[in-house]
Design a protein around this motif. Structure first.
Motif, PDB file in Angstrom:
ATOM      1  N   THR A 209      99.149 116.119 111.114  1.00 14.04           N
ATOM      2  CA  THR A 209      99.547 114.741 111.421  1.00 14.04           C
ATOM      3  C   THR A 209     100.680 114.295 110.510  1.00 14.04           C
ATOM      4  OG1 THR A 209      97.304 114.205 112.167  1.00 14.04           O
ATOM      5  CG2 THR A 209      98.717 112.362 111.537  1.00 14.04           C
ATOM      6  N   THR A 287      89.234 108.075 112.481  1.00 15.20           N
ATOM      7  CA  THR A 287      89.044 109.369 113.116  1.00 15.20           C
ATOM      8  C   THR A 287      87.805 110.048 112.555  1.00 15.20           C
ATOM      9  OG1 THR A 287      90.157 111.429 113.729  1.00 15.20           O
ATOM     10  CG2 THR A 287      90.447 110.667 111.462  1.00 15.20           C
ATOM     11  N   TYR A 288      87.367 111.088 113.231  1.00 14.82           N
ATOM     12  CA  TYR A 288      86.245 111.890 112.741  1.00 14.82           C
ATOM     13  C   TYR A 288      86.124 113.138 113.596  1.00 14.82           C
ATOM     14  CZ  TYR A 288      82.208 112.254 109.667  1.00 14.82           C
ATOM     15  OH  TYR A 288      81.343 112.632 108.661  1.00 14.82           O
ATOM     16  N   LYS A 289      85.658 114.207 112.970  1.00 14.42           N
ATOM     17  CA  LYS A 289      85.377 115.447 113.689  1.00 14.42           C
ATOM     18  C   LYS A 289      84.087 116.043 113.158  1.00 14.42           C
ATOM     19  CE  LYS A 289      89.971 116.909 115.174  1.00 14.42           C
ATOM     20  NZ  LYS A 289      90.842 118.080 115.427  1.00 14.42           N
ATOM     21  N   GLU A 321      90.299 104.159 117.493  1.00 14.16           N
ATOM     22  CA  GLU A 321      89.371 105.217 117.098  1.00 14.16           C
ATOM     23  C   GLU A 321      89.713 106.473 117.905  1.00 14.16           C
ATOM     24  OE1 GLU A 321      85.315 104.081 117.574  1.00 14.16           O
ATOM     25  OE2 GLU A 321      85.456 102.355 116.217  1.00 14.16           O
ATOM     26  N   LEU A 322      90.080 107.526 117.204  1.00 13.62           N
ATOM     27  CA  LEU A 322      90.394 108.801 117.843  1.00 13.62           C
ATOM     28  C   LEU A 322      89.453 109.846 117.254  1.00 13.62           C
ATOM     29  CD1 LEU A 322      94.279 108.504 117.724  1.00 13.62           C
ATOM     30  CD2 LEU A 322      92.817 108.250 119.741  1.00 13.62           C
ATOM     31  N   LEU A 323      88.451 110.211 118.034  1.00 14.26           N
ATOM     32  CA  LEU A 323      87.379 111.057 117.529  1.00 14.26           C
ATOM     33  C   LEU A 323      87.373 112.406 118.239  1.00 14.26           C
ATOM     34  CD1 LEU A 323      84.541 108.356 117.625  1.00 14.26           C
ATOM     35  CD2 LEU A 323      86.199 108.767 115.796  1.00 14.26           C
ATOM     36  N   GLN A 326      89.899 113.940 120.847  1.00 11.10           N
ATOM     37  CA  GLN A 326      91.006 112.979 120.907  1.00 11.10           C
ATOM     38  C   GLN A 326      91.832 112.975 119.626  1.00 11.10           C
ATOM     39  OE1 GLN A 326      88.991 109.266 121.659  1.00 11.10           O
ATOM     40  NE2 GLN A 326      89.156 109.507 123.889  1.00 11.10           N
ATOM     41  N   ALA A 327      91.263 113.501 118.550  1.00  9.41           N
ATOM     42  CA  ALA A 327      91.914 113.454 117.236  1.00  9.41           C
ATOM     43  C   ALA A 327      92.890 114.617 117.084  1.00  9.41           C
ATOM     44  CB  ALA A 327      90.870 113.472 116.131  1.00  9.41           C
ATOM     45  N   LEU A 332      97.178 111.042 116.614  1.00  7.16           N
ATOM     46  CA  LEU A 332      97.000 110.324 115.358  1.00  7.16           C
ATOM     47  C   LEU A 332      98.333 109.829 114.807  1.00  7.16           C
ATOM     48  CD1 LEU A 332      94.357 112.673 113.677  1.00  7.16           C
ATOM     49  CD2 LEU A 332      93.934 110.396 114.613  1.00  7.16           C
TER      50      LEU A 332
END
Length: 379
Positions: A209, A287-289, A321-323, A326-327, A332
């Motif tokens: 990113t 964000t989160y993974k 929110e991009l999780l 989607q992240a 991002l």
């Protein structure tokens, strides 16, 4: 008067220390005992076991520590049953504290659970487990008490301690001076989480990113606060594997609050850091993974459309929110650059953050002490 408290981890130690100070001002002869950390001990707390005993996370660590945790729980209950306290306060650590509270309450001890587990996000059936264990629940968020009172359980909103500590108008200039950043620099704070598992899932994506953003804004600077040596090494490895050692990025040991205050915008892993970012009035992308199947299970259990605390408190998506899938670095970087390009959107979200801050700024320690005193009167 004898008040027993059990707190695990640094956050619980801090909450309990503030509560002890507020209670001691009203009950100067009170004795505080149980399990706690150095901040609690500095307030005169008598710790039978250190707070780190309870600071285990993850299935593997919990299973490995289970014999010790059970031994500590047996010893704690034996001491509290032999000499019952006037009130027992379990600070967070619900898997340990709720079982202690349940056993003590059966013996007639008033019990308080401080920090409601996130029943508003998932595992909502736990409301009855918590309500049966605790005479009263102290809640940090204003929408939580109603989740208990509708079932006949006592709950009190006491505000969030961070809202009391953080200034309503944080000084970006002071933070930049502390971190030796030029006043006119464009700075992005990148917070990949505090745990090794979180950083392991996000580090490579964060590096990519940054590369995407730099391709469009070569003058950008990046700050990455990391708490432990292990997470720092993980991020350094991600930079090395991407051939990105020459990126304009500074890895910091801690200093997350300073990094956020100094930044123009932030990329933040979902968790308490998102609330801290809102209180420090910085536009963000959340964000989160997780592992593939872990994420699917979490999504199935979670009945709220939001993951980040600012959106949950606002009851709408005020920040992106991009999780998980989607992240992507492209998504991002685009979302972060959009914050930098849209001054009107920044002003609007900062106004929402101020509303959240004011709603949570309730003189937390004093309100929590009021609730404890109310239980003592009923004891």
């Amino acid at each position: 008067m004898r008040i027993a408290i059990v707190a695990g981890e640094a956050s619980g130690d801090l909450l309990a220390a503030h509560l002890i100070r507020a209670l001691r001002a009203r009950l100067p002869q009170a004795r505080f005992v149980g399990i706690g950390g150095p901040r609690m001990e500095a307030e005169g707390f008598e710790s039978w076991w250190p707070a780190e005993t309870l600071a285990v996370m993850g299935v593997v660590d919990v299973l490995a520590s289970l014999p010790e945790l059970l031994r500590v729980r047996r010893g704690l209950l034996a001491r509290l049953k032999a000499e019952p306290p006037d009130v027992f306060i379990g600070v967070d650590a619900p898997d340990f504290n709720l079982s202690v509270e349940r056993r003590l309450r059966r013996r007639g001890v008033r019990t308080i659970h401080y920090v409601s587990p996130s029943i508003w996000a998932w595992r909502g059936h736990r409301v009855h487990k918590i309500g049966r264990a605790a005479s009263r629940i102290l809640c940090l968020f204003p929408f939580e008490p109603e989740l208990y009172t509708r079932h006949g359980y006592q709950a009190s909103f006491v505000g969030h301690p961070l809202a009391d500590v953080f200034p309503l108008e944080p000084s970006r200039e002071a933070a930049r001076e502390l971190l030796q950043i030029e006043p006119d620099a464009c700075v992005v704070a990148m917070l990949p989480g505090s745990r090794a598992g979180e950083v392991g899932h996000l580090a490579a994506c964060y590096v990519a990113t940054m590369q995407q953003m730099l391709a469009k804004r070569p003058a950008l600077q990046f700050l990455v606060p990391l708490i432990t040596r292990q997470t720092r090494e993980q991020f350094e490895m991600a930079l090395f594997q991407a051939g990105a050692q020459d990126l304009p990025v500074r890895l910091l040991f801690g200093h997350a609050h300073e990094a956020l205050t100094a930044a123009d915008v932030a990329l933040v892993a979902s968790g308490t850091a998102t609330l801290e970012t809102a209180l420090l009035k910085r536009p963000m992308v959340i964000t989160y993974k997780l592992g593939k199947w872990t994420f699917r299970i979490a999504r199935w259990l979670n009945y709220l459309p939001w993951a980040g605390l600012p959106n949950i408190l606002a009851r709408e998506f005020i920040v992106p929110e991009l999780l998980q899938d989607q992240a992507t670095p492209q998504a991002l970087s685009s979302a972060l650059l959009q914050w930098l390009d849209d001054a009107d959107a920044r002003r609007a979200v900062l106004a929402r953050f101020e509303q959240i801050h004011l709603s949570l700024r309730q003189n937390n320690a004093e309100r929590a002490a009021d609730a404890v005193l109310a239980e003592l009167k009923q004891a």
